[in-house]
Design a protein around this motif. Structure first.
Motif, mmCIF file in Angstrom:
data_model
loop_
_atom_site.group_PDB
_atom_site.id
_atom_site.type_symbol
_atom_site.label_atom_id
_atom_site.label_comp_id
_atom_site.label_asym_id
_atom_site.label_seq_id
_atom_site.Cartn_x
_atom_site.Cartn_y
_atom_site.Cartn_z
ATOM 1 N N GLU A 53 0.823 -1.205 0.000
ATOM 2 C CA GLU A 53 0.000 0.000 0.000
ATOM 3 C C GLU A 53 0.863 1.263 0.000
ATOM 4 O OE1 GLU A 53 -2.376 -0.602 3.425
ATOM 5 O OE2 GLU A 53 -3.404 -2.324 2.548
ATOM 6 N N ASP A 153 -6.380 2.346 -0.034
ATOM 7 C CA ASP A 153 -7.050 1.161 -0.574
ATOM 8 C C ASP A 153 -6.162 -0.066 -0.347
ATOM 9 O OD1 ASP A 153 -9.036 2.837 -1.472
ATOM 10 O OD2 ASP A 153 -8.289 2.929 -3.530
ATOM 11 N N ALA A 155 -5.398 -4.185 -1.798
ATOM 12 C CA ALA A 155 -5.601 -5.095 -2.927
ATOM 13 C C ALA A 155 -5.806 -6.513 -2.397
ATOM 14 C CB ALA A 155 -4.385 -5.056 -3.861
ATOM 15 N N GLU A 157 -7.566 -10.660 -3.488
ATOM 16 C CA GLU A 157 -7.836 -11.551 -4.607
ATOM 17 C C GLU A 157 -8.872 -12.585 -4.186
ATOM 18 O OE1 GLU A 157 -4.845 -13.256 -7.752
ATOM 19 O OE2 GLU A 157 -4.973 -14.710 -6.118
ATOM 20 N N LYS A 193 -11.036 -8.965 -13.483
ATOM 21 C CA LYS A 193 -11.861 -7.805 -13.157
ATOM 22 C C LYS A 193 -11.792 -7.517 -11.656
ATOM 23 C CE LYS A 193 -13.584 -6.717 -17.189
ATOM 24 N NZ LYS A 193 -13.282 -5.415 -17.810
ATOM 25 N N GLN A 194 -11.945 -6.239 -11.299
ATOM 26 C CA GLN A 194 -11.906 -5.825 -9.906
ATOM 27 C C GLN A 194 -13.297 -5.460 -9.400
ATOM 28 O OE1 GLN A 194 -9.086 -2.623 -9.330
ATOM 29 N NE2 GLN A 194 -7.484 -4.043 -8.696
ATOM 30 N N ARG A 196 -14.964 -3.378 -6.273
ATOM 31 C CA ARG A 196 -14.612 -2.394 -5.246
ATOM 32 C C ARG A 196 -15.578 -2.500 -4.067
ATOM 33 N NH1 ARG A 196 -11.735 2.442 -5.033
ATOM 34 N NH2 ARG A 196 -11.226 2.237 -7.255
ATOM 35 N N ARG A 198 -16.532 -0.540 -0.951
ATOM 36 C CA ARG A 198 -16.371 0.783 -0.372
ATOM 37 C C ARG A 198 -16.190 0.719 1.147
ATOM 38 N NH1 ARG A 198 -15.427 4.495 -4.450
ATOM 39 N NH2 ARG A 198 -16.788 4.038 -6.231
ATOM 40 N N GLY A 201 -11.214 -0.651 3.208
ATOM 41 C CA GLY A 201 -9.765 -0.567 3.160
ATOM 42 C C GLY A 201 -9.179 -0.107 4.481
ATOM 43 N N ASP A 212 -10.881 1.796 0.277
ATOM 44 C CA ASP A 212 -11.682 0.720 -0.302
ATOM 45 C C ASP A 212 -10.854 -0.555 -0.415
ATOM 46 O OD1 ASP A 212 -13.630 2.656 -0.596
ATOM 47 O OD2 ASP A 212 -13.140 3.045 -2.699
ATOM 48 N N LEU A 214 -10.055 -3.486 -3.035
ATOM 49 C CA LEU A 214 -10.136 -3.779 -4.466
ATOM 50 C C LEU A 214 -9.882 -5.265 -4.654
ATOM 51 C CD1 LEU A 214 -8.097 -0.717 -5.777
ATOM 52 C CD2 LEU A 214 -10.560 -0.902 -5.396
ATOM 53 N N SER A 216 -9.598 -8.460 -6.868
ATOM 54 C CA SER A 216 -9.373 -8.982 -8.215
ATOM 55 C C SER A 216 -9.867 -10.426 -8.282
ATOM 56 C CB SER A 216 -7.884 -8.926 -8.577
ATOM 57 O OG SER A 216 -7.437 -7.590 -8.601
#
Length: 327
Positions: A53, A153, A155, A157, A193-194, A196, A198, A201, A212, A214, A216
């Motif tokens: 991050e 945010d 990330a 998966e 595709k991601q 989100r 809200r 995060g 947020d 995200l 994947s």
């Protein structure tokens, strides 16, 4: 927390592409789902996410390199050093009292080193907003509404079955904190595709809204089907007599079994196409196809009649299926 560059194992001058590559490798290696017997997996995974991050975000990376934020993304508050009796660069030369509009009084703090043409007065609210509120944390004049920087945010998966990609469903993802979130997967989603989420995060260090999450989407390996772009591939076993005489056989698809017509004299390795039985496509585009490759399978047990037939063919009707390999 350790230096984020050390956590990700990259040099300070590494490119953003190298940083992302290192993060993906470590995240996959230390994901708690991959290490169910390691009690420290969640802690390690959280550390990797926090490091990315910072270093994975060009703006935050620059702030960290300049010493403006620490390894957790929190602002480093500068001290009040440099406040001298004079008005040299960065020095505090006191304050003055002046007459305000309508005969009232106002007080101004004077800091040296201002840009040429700047007024001698300095609004102290600016200093304290920068020191303790972070970017965007300053109150407006007259007690206006405060605005604060949002949190970072993160990330994540989500690995989903191919059936979920087609029909939609739910998936669970593990947060760096160890908490599990349930994600709604829309029907027809494409790999990569991601989604989100809200406010899921990192919390804001300045009291603003949380960042947020995200998520994947990655497709899990399937027991029958192989992914080839938007198409799917399937090896379908057939009998010798089905290959020679032709037949109607059942073939699995992601949406259920369908009847497949085999033409007579179908060689092993021949591929038949079932249109629209592959993966869905976004934007109204047609779905991929299912490519069925035939594989002739002989009986498990010895068959003397079949062996005798093979001997007669070898003697009376020999042929060379490898003739073109010598060209």
């Amino acid at each position: 927390m350790r230096d984020p560059y050390q956590v990700l194992g990259v040099a300070k001058g590494a490119s953003q592409a190298d940083v992302k590559k290192a993060f993906r490798k470590l995240a996959k290696q230390h994901h708690p789902d991959q290490n169910p017997k390691d009690p420290k997996a969640k802690e390690k995974f959280a550390e990797i996410n926090t490091a990315y991050e910072i270093v994975g975000d060009e703006k935050k990376r620059a702030q960290f390199d300049r010493g403006e934020i620490d390894a957790e993304g929190k602002p480093r508050h500068p001290g009040f050093e440099g406040f001298g009796a004079g008005a040299g660069p960065g020095g505090f030369s006191g304050f003055r009292r002046g007459g305000g509009p309508g005969g009232g009084q106002h007080f101004e703090f004077n800091f040296g080193g201002g840009a040429p043409g700047a007024g001698a007065g300095f609004d102290a609210a600016d200093i304290f907003a920068d020191l303790f509120g972070g970017r965007g944390a300053r109150s407006g004049a007259g007690g206006g509404r405060q605005t604060h920087e949002a949190g970072a945010d993160i990330a994540l998966e989500a690995a989903i079955p191919l059936e979920t990609a087609i029909h939609g469903g739910k998936a669970r993802v593990l947060m760096p904190s160890g908490r599990t979130l349930e994600v709604n997967i829309p029907a027809g989603i494409e790999e990569g595709k991601q989604i989100r989420l809200r406010g899921q995060g990192q919390p804001s260090p300045a009291g603003g809204p949380a960042g947020d999450a995200l998520v994947s989407v990655r497709f899990e390996k399937h027991g029958l089907f192989r992914i080839d772009g938007r198409d799917l591939r399937l090896d379908l076993p057939i009998t010798l007599y089905e290959a020679v005489l032709g037949a109607k056989v059942e073939s699995p698809t992601l949406s259920g079994k369908v009847e497949l017509t085999l033409p007579p004299h179908s060689n092993s390795g021949r591929t038949l196409r079932l249109r629209g039985k592959g993966l869905p496509a976004a934007g109204g585009k047609p779905a991929g196809d299912l490519l069925v490759t035939l594989r002739i399978v002989l009986p498990d047990s010895a068959d003397h009649e079949l062996e005798e037939l093979a001997r007669r063919m070898r003697a009376d009707k020999p042929y060379n299926p490898r003739s073109e390999l010598g060209k």
